[in-house]
Design an enzyme around this catalytic site. Structure first.
Site, PDB file in Angstrom:
ATOM      1  N   PRO A   1     -25.731  12.962 -30.551  1.00 27.36           N
ATOM      2  CA  PRO A   1     -25.453  14.273 -29.651  1.00 27.36           C
ATOM      3  C   PRO A   1     -23.896  14.654 -29.527  1.00 27.36           C
ATOM      4  O   PRO A   1     -23.352  13.679 -29.214  1.00 27.36           O
ATOM      5  CB  PRO A   1     -26.121  14.447 -28.543  1.00 27.36           C
ATOM      6  CG  PRO A   1     -27.377  13.293 -28.781  1.00 27.36           C
ATOM      7  CD  PRO A   1     -26.456  12.160 -29.496  1.00 27.36           C
ATOM      8  N   GLU A   2     -23.502  15.851 -29.697  1.00 27.53           N
ATOM      9  CA  GLU A   2     -22.152  16.176 -29.492  1.00 27.53           C
ATOM     10  C   GLU A   2     -22.067  17.001 -28.231  1.00 27.53           C
ATOM     11  O   GLU A   2     -22.994  16.974 -27.440  1.00 27.53           O
ATOM     12  CB  GLU A   2     -21.705  17.102 -30.524  1.00 27.53           C
ATOM     13  CG  GLU A   2     -21.804  16.668 -31.961  1.00 27.53           C
ATOM     14  CD  GLU A   2     -20.836  17.272 -33.040  1.00 27.53           C
ATOM     15  OE1 GLU A   2     -19.890  18.034 -32.664  1.00 27.53           O
ATOM     16  OE2 GLU A   2     -21.313  17.078 -34.328  1.00 27.53           O
TER      17      GLU A   2
ATOM     18  N   LYS B   1     -19.065  13.097 -24.375  1.00 28.34           N
ATOM     19  CA  LYS B   1     -20.571  12.708 -24.812  1.00 28.34           C
ATOM     20  C   LYS B   1     -21.085  11.880 -23.626  1.00 28.34           C
ATOM     21  O   LYS B   1     -21.987  11.316 -23.957  1.00 28.34           O
ATOM     22  CB  LYS B   1     -20.585  11.939 -26.149  1.00 28.34           C
ATOM     23  CG  LYS B   1     -19.939  12.628 -27.156  1.00 28.34           C
ATOM     24  CD  LYS B   1     -19.940  11.853 -28.518  1.00 28.34           C
ATOM     25  CE  LYS B   1     -19.396  12.946 -29.584  1.00 28.34           C
ATOM     26  NZ  LYS B   1     -19.523  12.056 -30.985  1.00 28.34           N
TER      27      LYS B   1
ATOM     28  N   ARG C   1      -9.956   6.678 -20.572  1.00 23.51           N
ATOM     29  CA  ARG C   1      -9.861   6.630 -21.711  1.00 23.51           C
ATOM     30  C   ARG C   1     -10.334   7.677 -22.556  1.00 23.51           C
ATOM     31  O   ARG C   1     -10.568   7.634 -23.875  1.00 23.51           O
ATOM     32  CB  ARG C   1     -10.786   5.339 -22.379  1.00 23.51           C
ATOM     33  CG  ARG C   1     -12.261   5.253 -22.077  1.00 23.51           C
ATOM     34  CD  ARG C   1     -12.799   3.938 -22.774  1.00 23.51           C
ATOM     35  NE  ARG C   1     -14.176   4.116 -22.539  1.00 23.51           N
ATOM     36  CZ  ARG C   1     -15.054   3.131 -21.916  1.00 23.51           C
ATOM     37  NH1 ARG C   1     -14.379   2.110 -21.181  1.00 23.51           N
ATOM     38  NH2 ARG C   1     -16.413   3.199 -21.834  1.00 23.51           N
TER      39      ARG C   1
ATOM     40  N   ASN D   1     -19.341  15.165 -35.719  1.00 31.20           N
ATOM     41  CA  ASN D   1     -19.022  15.125 -37.057  1.00 31.20           C
ATOM     42  C   ASN D   1     -19.332  16.660 -37.498  1.00 31.20           C
ATOM     43  O   ASN D   1     -18.672  17.054 -38.241  1.00 31.20           O
ATOM     44  CB  ASN D   1     -20.058  14.276 -37.688  1.00 31.20           C
ATOM     45  CG  ASN D   1     -19.795  13.842 -39.046  1.00 31.20           C
ATOM     46  OD1 ASN D   1     -18.401  13.822 -39.402  1.00 31.20           O
ATOM     47  ND2 ASN D   1     -20.693  13.362 -39.797  1.00 31.20           N
TER      48      ASN D   1
ATOM     49  N   ARG E   1     -17.777   8.225 -40.714  1.00 28.95           N
ATOM     50  CA  ARG E   1     -18.680   9.164 -40.753  1.00 28.95           C
ATOM     51  C   ARG E   1     -18.482   9.993 -42.104  1.00 28.95           C
ATOM     52  O   ARG E   1     -17.671  10.150 -42.718  1.00 28.95           O
ATOM     53  CB  ARG E   1     -18.797  10.099 -39.692  1.00 28.95           C
ATOM     54  CG  ARG E   1     -18.840   9.525 -38.313  1.00 28.95           C
ATOM     55  CD  ARG E   1     -20.325   8.852 -38.058  1.00 28.95           C
ATOM     56  NE  ARG E   1     -21.433   9.877 -38.011  1.00 28.95           N
ATOM     57  CZ  ARG E   1     -21.850  10.543 -36.893  1.00 28.95           C
ATOM     58  NH1 ARG E   1     -21.244  10.492 -36.045  1.00 28.95           N
ATOM     59  NH2 ARG E   1     -22.835  11.615 -37.256  1.00 28.95           N
TER      60      ARG E   1
END
Length: 273
Positions: A2-3, A51, A120, A161, A257
């Site tokens: 999931p984005e 995410k 991060r 992606n 990807r």
């Protein structure tokens, strides 16, 4: 995976369903050891950063950190249904129940542990406190391809992606262009477009990236049939004609990807290939 829009939408759903309510918290699967300490606590809010999902409770210093990974999902149901399958975390207020299955991470973290994760991560286009200039600066310092940088969560958080392929197409940018070769204006335009597209994704729960003149009704073509849903220009359309120029869409692995792009609408330049 999931984005970012999915996590922001989920945060809103959890807050709407359980915010300011005392909930029952448990781990039917037994793998979330922090679930018991949250039982009969009031859920304060849920929020997303990229995410990552964070769920906070009134009077509890720890927050629950959830990363869905490839297979994780929250499912909402009315009432309190019987547990089916491997449920990592169940939240319920009696009228609504949410079951978390298959996440990569589900753990109660201290404030310091949460800070380590956030430190991060790059700026998230869906957050009001996002620093666009930090994204621009990080890209301009890098020799890596822009397609790689857009998937680097330390550069920009939440883009996956689909969004990386689509935003580069919408701006006619060769995905292998080194970050430092792009202009500030181009990167600011990418950021602004991601804000627009991802906010729409939060609203609808799907990724739509085609402009009105390229939608199925406008072009007289059938709607896209894909388990990801949404109308797109190049994502998962390898070998098919570009909606704009008719050139076959290409694909190759970039950043581990599959990347999709149109070689005519996104021409290479400055030796980017």
């Amino acid at each position: 995976m999931p984005e970012g829009h999915t996590l922001h939408r989920l945060a809103g759903e959890l807050t709407a369903a359980f915010g300011s309510r005392v909930i029952a918290s448990g781990s039917p699967q037994g793998r979330f050891v922090g679930a018991a300490m949250l039982d009969d606590r009031t859920l304060d809010h849920a929020e997303a950063w990229g995410k990552h999902l964070f769920v906070g409770f009134v009077g509890v210093a720890e927050q629950v950190h959830v990363h869905l990974g490839l297979y994780g999902s929250f499912r909402f149901a009315p009432g309190v249904p019987m547990v089916t399958g491997q449920v990592r975390w169940r939240l319920s207020d009696g009228s609504t129940t949410a079951d978390l299955r298959g996440p990569t991470a589900c753990k109660a973290l201290t404030p310091d542990e949460v800070a380590v994760i956030l430190d991060r991560l790059g700026p998230d286009p869906l957050r009001g406190d996002a620093d666009r200039d930090a994204f621009v600066a990080r890209v301009l310092r890098s020799r890596a391809a822009i397609a790689t940088l857009l998937m680097d969560q330390s550069v920009i958080a939440g883009v996956g992606n689909v969004y990386r392929a689509e935003v580069l197409f919408r701006h006619g940018i060769d995905p292998l262009t080194p970050g430092r070769s792009l202009s500030v204006l181009a990167l600011e335009a990418i950021w602004a477009d991601l804000v627009l597209l991802m906010r729409e994704g939060v609203r609808t729960g799907r990724i739509d990236t085609v402009r009105p003149e390229h939608e199925p009704e406008a072009m007289g073509r059938p709607p896209r049939q894909d388990d990801h849903g949404g109308e797109v220009y190049v994502y998962r359309r390898d070998g098919q004609p570009c909606w704009i120029c008719g050139e076959p869409v290409l694909t190759r692995v970039v950043g581990a990807r599959n990347l999709f792009w149109c070689p005519r609408c996104q021409p290479s330049g400055d030796g980017a290939r």
